[in-house]
Scaffold this motif. Structure first.
Motif, short mmCIF file in Angstrom:
data_model
loop_
_atom_site.label_atom_id
_atom_site.label_comp_id
_atom_site.label_asym_id
_atom_site.label_seq_id
_atom_site.Cartn_x
_atom_site.Cartn_y
_atom_site.Cartn_z
N ALA A 1 0.87 -1.17 0.00
CA ALA A 1 0.00 0.00 0.00
C ALA A 1 0.90 1.21 0.00
N GLY A 2 0.46 2.25 -0.71
CA GLY A 2 1.28 3.43 -0.81
C GLY A 2 0.47 4.70 -0.90
N GLU A 3 1.20 5.81 -0.77
CA GLU A 3 0.58 7.13 -0.82
C GLU A 3 1.46 8.05 -1.65
N LYS A 4 0.80 9.00 -2.30
CA LYS A 4 1.52 9.98 -3.10
C LYS A 4 0.80 11.31 -2.98
N LEU A 5 1.56 12.36 -2.71
CA LEU A 5 1.00 13.70 -2.62
C LEU A 5 0.75 14.23 -4.02
N ILE A 6 -0.47 14.66 -4.26
CA ILE A 6 -0.83 15.27 -5.54
C ILE A 6 -0.81 16.78 -5.31
N THR A 7 0.26 17.41 -5.74
CA THR A 7 0.47 18.82 -5.40
C THR A 7 -0.58 19.74 -5.99
N ALA A 8 -1.03 19.48 -7.21
CA ALA A 8 -2.02 20.35 -7.83
C ALA A 8 -3.31 20.37 -7.03
N GLU A 9 -3.66 19.20 -6.47
CA GLU A 9 -4.90 19.09 -5.71
C GLU A 9 -4.68 19.23 -4.21
N LYS A 10 -3.40 19.26 -3.80
CA LYS A 10 -3.03 19.30 -2.38
C LYS A 10 -3.75 18.19 -1.61
N ASP A 11 -3.73 17.01 -2.21
CA ASP A 11 -4.40 15.86 -1.63
C ASP A 11 -3.46 14.66 -1.75
N THR A 12 -3.76 13.61 -1.02
CA THR A 12 -2.96 12.40 -1.06
C THR A 12 -3.74 11.31 -1.76
N GLN A 13 -3.12 10.70 -2.76
CA GLN A 13 -3.71 9.55 -3.44
C GLN A 13 -3.22 8.30 -2.72
N LYS A 14 -4.13 7.37 -2.45
CA LYS A 14 -3.78 6.15 -1.75
C LYS A 14 -4.10 4.95 -2.62
N ILE A 15 -3.14 4.02 -2.68
CA ILE A 15 -3.33 2.82 -3.49
C ILE A 15 -3.00 1.58 -2.67
N ALA A 16 -3.51 0.46 -3.15
CA ALA A 16 -3.10 -0.86 -2.68
C ALA A 16 -2.73 -1.63 -3.94
N VAL A 17 -1.66 -2.44 -3.85
CA VAL A 17 -1.13 -3.10 -5.03
C VAL A 17 -0.93 -4.59 -4.76
N GLU A 18 -1.58 -5.41 -5.58
CA GLU A 18 -1.39 -6.85 -5.54
C GLU A 18 -0.49 -7.22 -6.72
N ILE A 19 0.65 -7.83 -6.43
CA ILE A 19 1.65 -8.15 -7.45
C ILE A 19 1.50 -9.62 -7.86
N LYS A 20 1.50 -9.85 -9.15
CA LYS A 20 1.40 -11.23 -9.66
C LYS A 20 2.46 -11.47 -10.72
N SER A 21 3.05 -12.66 -10.68
CA SER A 21 4.17 -12.97 -11.57
C SER A 21 3.75 -13.65 -12.87
N PHE A 22 2.67 -14.41 -12.88
CA PHE A 22 2.22 -15.14 -14.06
C PHE A 22 3.35 -16.01 -14.62
N VAL A 23 3.88 -16.90 -13.80
CA VAL A 23 4.99 -17.76 -14.25
C VAL A 23 4.63 -19.25 -14.30
N SER A 24 3.41 -19.60 -13.99
CA SER A 24 3.04 -21.02 -14.05
C SER A 24 2.87 -21.44 -15.51
N PRO A 25 2.76 -22.74 -15.77
CA PRO A 25 2.60 -23.20 -17.16
C PRO A 25 1.32 -22.69 -17.83
N SER A 26 0.31 -22.32 -17.06
CA SER A 26 -0.95 -21.84 -17.63
C SER A 26 -1.18 -20.37 -17.26
N GLU A 27 -0.99 -19.51 -18.24
CA GLU A 27 -1.22 -18.08 -18.02
C GLU A 27 -2.69 -17.80 -17.71
N ILE A 28 -3.58 -18.56 -18.34
CA ILE A 28 -5.01 -18.35 -18.11
C ILE A 28 -5.37 -18.73 -16.68
N ARG A 29 -4.82 -19.82 -16.19
CA ARG A 29 -5.07 -20.21 -14.79
C ARG A 29 -4.54 -19.14 -13.84
#
Length: 138
Positions: free
Chosen positions: A41-69
């Motif tokens: 999870a992260g935050e970034k100051l948006i200076t033009a809006e003087k507000d903080t944007q907040k995100i959550a990030v789920e990272i996936k590698s897609f390295v199994s034999p089946s990309e669809i799975r």
């Protein structure tokens, strides 16, 4: 504590280079008696809006034999996390982070285009070798 994805650290560094402050690694989602963990999870100051944007990030590698799975699993996890986040932390926007190579294999094909056209998920693509963000897809 969940195991880290293969590309966890390179994605994290890419976000930092992109100006994000990583506030949680991992981000704990507690719902009832269940604990779930989004990779970052992260935050970034948006200076033009003087507000903080907040995100959550789920990272996936897609390295199994089946990309669809891998896509099916990632999509199910994304939908679960998105629905819980909307209740417990609605100020955060959830993104699925994938390597550029995975994006080319899946999201430039019809199966992935359908998900993007229907705005099923938000994506971050990154180059793990250079540790840079290459795309934000809302």
């Amino acid at each position: 504590m969940p195991a880290k994805d293969i590309y966890h650290d390179s994605c994290k560094q890419a976000l930092i280079k992109d100006g994000w402050h990583i506030s949680h690694d991992p981000y704990n989602l507690k719902i009832g008696r269940k604990d779930l963990f989004i990779d970052l999870a992260g935050e970034k100051l948006i200076t033009a809006e003087k507000d903080t944007q907040k995100i959550a990030v789920e990272i996936k590698s897609f390295v199994s034999p089946s990309e669809i799975r891998d896509l099916e699993t990632a999509l199910g996890q994304y939908i679960l996390y998105q629905n819980i986040l909307s209740r417990v932390a609605p100020e955060r926007t959830l993104y699925l982070a994938i390597r550029d190579a995975s994006f080319l294999k899946l999201f430039e094909q019809e199966v992935g285009q359908i998900l993007l056209e229907n705005q099923v998920l938000k994506l971050i693509t990154f180059n793990p070798n250079q540790e840079v963000i290459t795309q934000w897809i809302d």
